[in-house]
Design a protein around this motif. Sequence first.
Motif, mmCIF file in Angstrom:
data_model
loop_
_atom_site.group_PDB
_atom_site.id
_atom_site.type_symbol
_atom_site.label_atom_id
_atom_site.label_comp_id
_atom_site.label_asym_id
_atom_site.label_seq_id
_atom_site.Cartn_x
_atom_site.Cartn_y
_atom_site.Cartn_z
ATOM 1 N N LEU A 165 83.112 52.141 153.688
ATOM 2 C CA LEU A 165 84.329 51.581 154.277
ATOM 3 C C LEU A 165 84.962 52.576 155.251
ATOM 4 O O LEU A 165 85.322 52.229 156.380
ATOM 5 C CB LEU A 165 85.329 51.228 153.175
ATOM 6 C CG LEU A 165 84.956 50.052 152.264
ATOM 7 C CD1 LEU A 165 85.898 49.991 151.074
ATOM 8 C CD2 LEU A 165 84.983 48.739 153.034
ATOM 9 N N PHE A 284 92.203 49.537 151.178
ATOM 10 C CA PHE A 284 91.160 48.928 150.348
ATOM 11 C C PHE A 284 91.294 49.423 148.915
ATOM 12 O O PHE A 284 91.627 50.592 148.676
ATOM 13 C CB PHE A 284 89.765 49.288 150.854
ATOM 14 C CG PHE A 284 89.484 48.871 152.274
ATOM 15 C CD1 PHE A 284 89.121 47.562 152.562
ATOM 16 C CD2 PHE A 284 89.564 49.792 153.304
ATOM 17 C CE1 PHE A 284 88.853 47.179 153.877
ATOM 18 C CE2 PHE A 284 89.284 49.425 154.613
ATOM 19 C CZ PHE A 284 88.936 48.104 154.899
ATOM 20 N N VAL A 317 85.697 44.526 146.683
ATOM 21 C CA VAL A 317 86.542 45.297 147.596
ATOM 22 C C VAL A 317 87.709 44.390 147.993
ATOM 23 O O VAL A 317 87.499 43.302 148.527
ATOM 24 C CB VAL A 317 85.760 45.756 148.834
ATOM 25 C CG1 VAL A 317 86.690 46.478 149.810
ATOM 26 C CG2 VAL A 317 84.602 46.659 148.439
#
Length: 330
Positions: A165, A284, A317
């Motif tokens: 990410l 996140f 996520v």
Amino acid sequence: MRRVTVADIMRETGLSRATVDRVLNGRAKVHDRTRAVVEETFARLRAGGEVAPKPLVADIALRVGRGMMDQMRAAWAASGAQGAFHDLHMADEAVVLRCVETLCKDVTRPLIVTAKNSDRLVGVLANARAKGKRIVALVSDLPPVARDGFVGLDDRAAGQTAAFLIGRMLGDRPTMVGVVLGNIAFRCHEDREIGFRTALRAHFPKVVISGEAQGEDGGELTRNAVSRLLSDHPALGAIYNVGGGNTGMVDALRAAGRAADMLVVGHEVNTMTAPLLRSGAMDFAIAGSPSELLGAALRLAVGEGPAKDAHLLDFGVYTRFNLPSFAAGA
């Protein structure tokens, strides 16, 4: 009554053909707990499901963050489990050890435990297992000698996901990131950090870890540690928190004027982290369902489900736009 085959019992219990055969034919070298599981499964299947399901009787001792603790307590109440729920949030090692020692005195009751991987704790649990107590490590794994099975996430993969990410969001350019550590005595924290570091080296070599903050999962400790991290490394472009203390981390970011421009990845979605996601202070969160984790641990604790070493559940996520149903009300 219907005919029950060895294969039926194997499918229901996850035990091997040899083990089921030894029980059904009265042979020796079968643990009493295993024998009881096979006999109860046989009776239930033979009666066509008319036998009442075995009650979930187990004790649980959790040393987890406050947000997850509240979720686990709610899941415990909803499960109808019979046993004691021990909240060890931020408890020191002596308190955790005393609690576990007390619970291990009764070897007939299974124990679900989340705790740091310390030599003394492992010794107490290993001794209890040798006497027949069934022990399940939940969320954070323990050495095989100290537990019958583990229920949690693939934390190495979770750390790799965090690296992916951050690496993809930052783009192909040199960037410094910081890591907020809980305590590597928790295997889940250690595995997340290892996964994060190895994935950055393998896939995003321009993203460099320039500093660490030791937060111990506590709000104030994490706030102070992150404040020092930001002071020592003012050019940080992202932070990955492997553990708890997220509110303290965000407090430090806001105090430093970095809450709006720092990419932040953490774990869990609960009353602590959901507001941070909604506000944009966290970008996140990597999390699994606490109720699914607890349910799998309870089934393993009472001898149900497949007999395997590690039960790894799915994780997701999450952002402000897709908060999960298990965070409802957070």
